[in-house]
Write an enzyme that holds these catalytic residues in place. Sequence first.
Site, PDB file in Angstrom:
ATOM      1  NE  ARG A 236      -4.137  -1.384  -0.040  1.00 29.80           N
ATOM      2  CZ  ARG A 236      -4.499  -2.537  -0.636  1.00 29.80           C
ATOM      3  NH1 ARG A 236      -3.451  -2.838  -1.587  1.00 29.80           N
ATOM      4  NH2 ARG A 236      -5.712  -3.216  -0.754  1.00 29.80           N
ATOM      5  CD  GLU A 265      -3.178   3.795  -5.197  1.00 27.42           C
ATOM      6  OE1 GLU A 265      -4.083   2.963  -5.299  1.00 27.42           O
ATOM      7  OE2 GLU A 265      -2.163   2.994  -4.949  1.00 27.42           O
ATOM      8  CG  HIS A 284      -3.591  -0.084  -6.961  1.00 29.76           C
ATOM      9  ND1 HIS A 284      -4.085   0.561  -5.657  1.00 29.76           N
ATOM     10  CD2 HIS A 284      -3.413  -1.589  -6.688  1.00 29.76           C
ATOM     11  CE1 HIS A 284      -3.987  -0.359  -4.893  1.00 29.76           C
ATOM     12  NE2 HIS A 284      -3.610  -1.700  -5.436  1.00 29.76           N
TER      13      HIS A 284
END
Length: 328
Positions: A236, A265, A284
């Site tokens: 993360r 993000e 991601h």
Amino acid sequence: MAKIVSTKPLSEAQREKLARFGDVACPPDGQRFSQADLFHALRDAVGLITFGTRVDETLLSQAPHLKVASTASVGYDHFDLAAMRHRRVVGAHTPHVLDDTVADLGMALMLAVARRIVELDGYVRSGRWRKGDEEVLYGVDVHHRTLGIIGMGRIGRALAKRAKFGFSMNILYHARSRHDDVEQAFGARYADLPDLLRASDFVVLLTPLTPETENLMNQDMFRLMKTSSIFINLSRGKTVDEAALVQALREGWIQGAGLDVYRQEPIPPDHPLLELSNVVCVPHIGSATQATRTAMLDLAIDNLIALLEGRPKDAYVVPELKDLVEEG
């Protein structure tokens, strides 16, 4: 009438599978709910299928009948566990199905950074490649190097398998406890975190985000790494102090980095990480293949159904909320 809400589109077969619990609300293909539409849909919902939507007091206050929130992801840091506990909303997640896909990406990032794939693709496309180019094209080997894995869960095991048997790498790992099966299967050695960082040519971060792991990789940790080492983050974004990482890359404390996750993000286009040629950044995509994302969604649906039917042993309940179903 009761309702199931999904924050992303569902197939006809998936909607039919859920229909016995009531109406099924999801956005049309290629679209997403606005917050207003989502909150409206949640008014009568008993179940929510989410893909990263924050499940907190703001959302839960709009869903007075909600019993289960099922996320199509392994990580569940978007679950406000205290708020869910207060409202007795059980949370579920989807481990296992994405392990191999994420491990593939880990190897891809290691190779891309080590062999400068993105950088040298640009070198060719810009017309700079000349006959006789030598050292300007050099990367570093991955095979027979030392890989340090921080967080030896299912994905860590899948990555260790690829590294050991595909690239003859030496495996170090750091985790909350030792794993005899990993040591026997891959010849891996347990190491304290500082020792792992000092010895590894590649460091892959795979820990979940917890209060203990936030900013785990900070200035002190990056300074311990070899100047020739490469850092990969598949965990993360908040597990890394990004300012320290930028400094480490700019000042040569480490050679390069491959990143799939970020503190914010999408990462802002003016972020300093995006200015560095020794970083490979992807959006991601750890589990982003059609087969894996479909399997994750199917498991999220199965989790939801099992919990609504009172079969918690058949669902992957997030550990912090298991007592809610054990209590009944």
